[in-house]
Design a protein around this motif. Structure first.
Motif, PDB file in Angstrom:
ATOM      1  N   UNK A 183       0.817  -1.221   0.000  1.00 48.93           N
ATOM      2  CA  UNK A 183       0.000   0.000   0.000  1.00 48.93           C
ATOM      3  C   UNK A 183       0.847   1.266   0.000  1.00 48.93           C
ATOM      4  N   UNK A 184       2.030   1.172  -0.566  1.00 51.29           N
ATOM      5  CA  UNK A 184       2.918   2.330  -0.697  1.00 51.29           C
ATOM      6  C   UNK A 184       2.804   2.825  -2.137  1.00 51.29           C
ATOM      7  N   UNK A 185       1.748   3.573  -2.401  1.00 50.90           N
ATOM      8  CA  UNK A 185       1.450   3.997  -3.762  1.00 50.90           C
ATOM      9  C   UNK A 185       2.423   5.059  -4.261  1.00 50.90           C
ATOM     10  N   UNK A 186       2.937   5.880  -3.352  1.00 53.55           N
ATOM     11  CA  UNK A 186       3.927   6.877  -3.768  1.00 53.55           C
ATOM     12  C   UNK A 186       5.180   6.185  -4.308  1.00 53.55           C
ATOM     13  N   UNK A 187       5.623   5.143  -3.613  1.00 55.74           N
ATOM     14  CA  UNK A 187       6.799   4.400  -4.083  1.00 55.74           C
ATOM     15  C   UNK A 187       6.469   3.643  -5.380  1.00 55.74           C
ATOM     16  N   UNK A 188       5.244   3.125  -5.481  1.00 55.60           N
ATOM     17  CA  UNK A 188       4.834   2.432  -6.700  1.00 55.60           C
ATOM     18  C   UNK A 188       4.895   3.388  -7.898  1.00 55.60           C
ATOM     19  N   UNK A 189       4.431   4.601  -7.698  1.00 57.82           N
ATOM     20  CA  UNK A 189       4.471   5.596  -8.771  1.00 57.82           C
ATOM     21  C   UNK A 189       5.920   5.879  -9.165  1.00 57.82           C
ATOM     22  N   UNK A 190       6.788   6.037  -8.179  1.00 64.67           N
ATOM     23  CA  UNK A 190       8.208   6.276  -8.481  1.00 64.67           C
ATOM     24  C   UNK A 190       8.784   5.122  -9.307  1.00 64.67           C
ATOM     25  N   UNK A 191       8.433   3.903  -8.942  1.00 62.73           N
ATOM     26  CA  UNK A 191       8.940   2.738  -9.672  1.00 62.73           C
ATOM     27  C   UNK A 191       8.378   2.682 -11.085  1.00 62.73           C
ATOM     28  N   UNK A 192       7.089   2.970 -11.233  1.00 63.93           N
ATOM     29  CA  UNK A 192       6.506   3.002 -12.582  1.00 63.93           C
ATOM     30  C   UNK A 192       7.161   4.088 -13.426  1.00 63.93           C
ATOM     31  N   UNK A 193       7.383   5.248 -12.837  1.00 64.62           N
ATOM     32  CA  UNK A 193       8.033   6.334 -13.573  1.00 64.62           C
ATOM     33  C   UNK A 193       9.450   5.932 -13.993  1.00 64.62           C
ATOM     34  N   UNK A 194      10.164   5.208 -13.126  1.00 62.24           N
ATOM     35  CA  UNK A 194      11.503   4.731 -13.483  1.00 62.24           C
ATOM     36  C   UNK A 194      11.414   3.725 -14.631  1.00 62.24           C
ATOM     37  N   UNK A 195      10.391   2.873 -14.597  1.00 63.06           N
ATOM     38  CA  UNK A 195      10.189   1.905 -15.684  1.00 63.06           C
ATOM     39  C   UNK A 195       9.907   2.632 -16.988  1.00 63.06           C
ATOM     40  N   UNK A 196       9.131   3.698 -16.924  1.00 60.43           N
ATOM     41  CA  UNK A 196       8.815   4.483 -18.121  1.00 60.43           C
ATOM     42  C   UNK A 196      10.076   5.169 -18.657  1.00 60.43           C
ATOM     43  N   UNK A 197      10.900   5.672 -17.769  1.00 62.58           N
ATOM     44  CA  UNK A 197      12.160   6.286 -18.198  1.00 62.58           C
ATOM     45  C   UNK A 197      13.050   5.262 -18.901  1.00 62.58           C
ATOM     46  N   UNK A 198      13.027   4.025 -18.391  1.00 64.60           N
ATOM     47  CA  UNK A 198      13.856   2.972 -18.980  1.00 64.60           C
ATOM     48  C   UNK A 198      13.281   2.454 -20.296  1.00 64.60           C
ATOM     49  N   UNK A 199      11.952   2.519 -20.428  1.00 65.00           N
ATOM     50  CA  UNK A 199      11.298   2.015 -21.637  1.00 65.00           C
ATOM     51  C   UNK A 199      10.071   2.890 -21.939  1.00 65.00           C
ATOM     52  N   UNK A 200      10.289   4.075 -22.509  1.00 64.21           N
ATOM     53  CA  UNK A 200       9.194   5.037 -22.689  1.00 64.21           C
ATOM     54  C   UNK A 200       8.095   4.609 -23.662  1.00 64.21           C
ATOM     55  N   UNK A 201       8.349   3.615 -24.498  1.00 58.43           N
ATOM     56  CA  UNK A 201       7.348   3.185 -25.476  1.00 58.43           C
ATOM     57  C   UNK A 201       6.556   1.965 -25.036  1.00 58.43           C
ATOM     58  N   UNK A 202       6.591   1.632 -23.760  1.00 57.44           N
ATOM     59  CA  UNK A 202       5.851   0.483 -23.237  1.00 57.44           C
ATOM     60  C   UNK A 202       4.460   0.943 -22.794  1.00 57.44           C
ATOM     61  N   UNK A 203       3.480   0.683 -23.629  1.00 55.65           N
ATOM     62  CA  UNK A 203       2.113   1.139 -23.362  1.00 55.65           C
ATOM     63  C   UNK A 203       1.540   0.520 -22.092  1.00 55.65           C
ATOM     64  N   UNK A 204       1.859  -0.736 -21.830  1.00 57.84           N
ATOM     65  CA  UNK A 204       1.319  -1.418 -20.653  1.00 57.84           C
ATOM     66  C   UNK A 204       1.805  -0.752 -19.363  1.00 57.84           C
ATOM     67  N   UNK A 205       3.059  -0.373 -19.316  1.00 57.54           N
ATOM     68  CA  UNK A 205       3.592   0.290 -18.123  1.00 57.54           C
ATOM     69  C   UNK A 205       2.925   1.656 -17.951  1.00 57.54           C
ATOM     70  N   UNK A 206       2.725   2.363 -19.046  1.00 55.79           N
ATOM     71  CA  UNK A 206       2.019   3.653 -18.986  1.00 55.79           C
ATOM     72  C   UNK A 206       0.607   3.464 -18.427  1.00 55.79           C
ATOM     73  N   UNK A 207      -0.064   2.428 -18.906  1.00 50.41           N
ATOM     74  CA  UNK A 207      -1.429   2.125 -18.452  1.00 50.41           C
ATOM     75  C   UNK A 207      -1.443   1.813 -16.956  1.00 50.41           C
TER      76      UNK A 207
END
Length: 173
Positions: free
Chosen positions: A17-41
């Motif tokens: 239930x640490x959504x702030x950290x989850x967002x940070x991790x998703x944002x890092x994933x997006x930085x690593x792979x900006x064209x991944x639609x599933x991660x954006x979703x």
């Protein structure tokens, strides 16, 4: 780290239930792979659950732009757009207690929200409130009937419907 490692970290954070950290991790994933639609979703969903509609919309738009073949991406985007319209209409209705602005503008926004997401109950409730404020009680009751059909066991909605029906009776007499 690979973008999939960031996604795994995001899900571990969600489980804690640490959504702030989850967002940070998703944002890092997006930085690593900006064209991944599933991660954006997935990132958009996490932002939305955290009440950050603007950021959720940004990522939902990107997901649809990157892959418009997935209906869940489009439905999520439409829900977020409807949510934003309802929030805007709600603010207009709450801020305009004196009735100085165009009373039909919130109605227009709410009808557009319902078009985007016909299952979004709050849009119907606020539409009923908007109509009721303009003494359009028949339309208010019709909107309430729609939302009650979506949520038949909601006693709060049934009470609101009774209140609207009483208002209609007073208006008629």
């Amino acid at each position: 780290m690979d973008h999939n490692d960031y996604v795994k970290a995001a899900y571990r954070s969600i489980l804690r239930s640490d959504f702030a950290q989850a967002i940070e991790s998703f944002e890092a994933a997006i930085s690593a792979s900006p064209d991944d639609a599933e991660v954006r979703y997935r990132c958009s969903i996490t932002y939305a659950r955290s009440g950050m509609v603007e950021k959720a919309l940004e990522h939902a738009v990107a997901a649809v732009r990157l892959d418009d073949t997935k209906p869940e991406y489009r439905l999520h985007l439409q829900h977020l757009q409807a949510l934003q319209l309802v929030q805007e209409a709600k603010h207009l209705l709450e801020d305009d207690a004196g009735g100085t602005s165009n009373p039909y503008h919130p109605v227009t926004l709410l009808k557009e929200a319902i078009t985007l997401d016909p299952l979004y109950g709050d849009a119907y409730v606020w539409l009923a409130i908007a109509h009721s404020r303009m003494n359009e009680h028949v339309q208010a009751i019709a909107a309430m009937k729609e939302v009650i059909a979506l949520h038949p066991d909601d006693t709060g909605l049934r009470q609101l419907m009774k209140d609207l029906q009483r208002s209609l009776q007073k208006y008629i007499h």
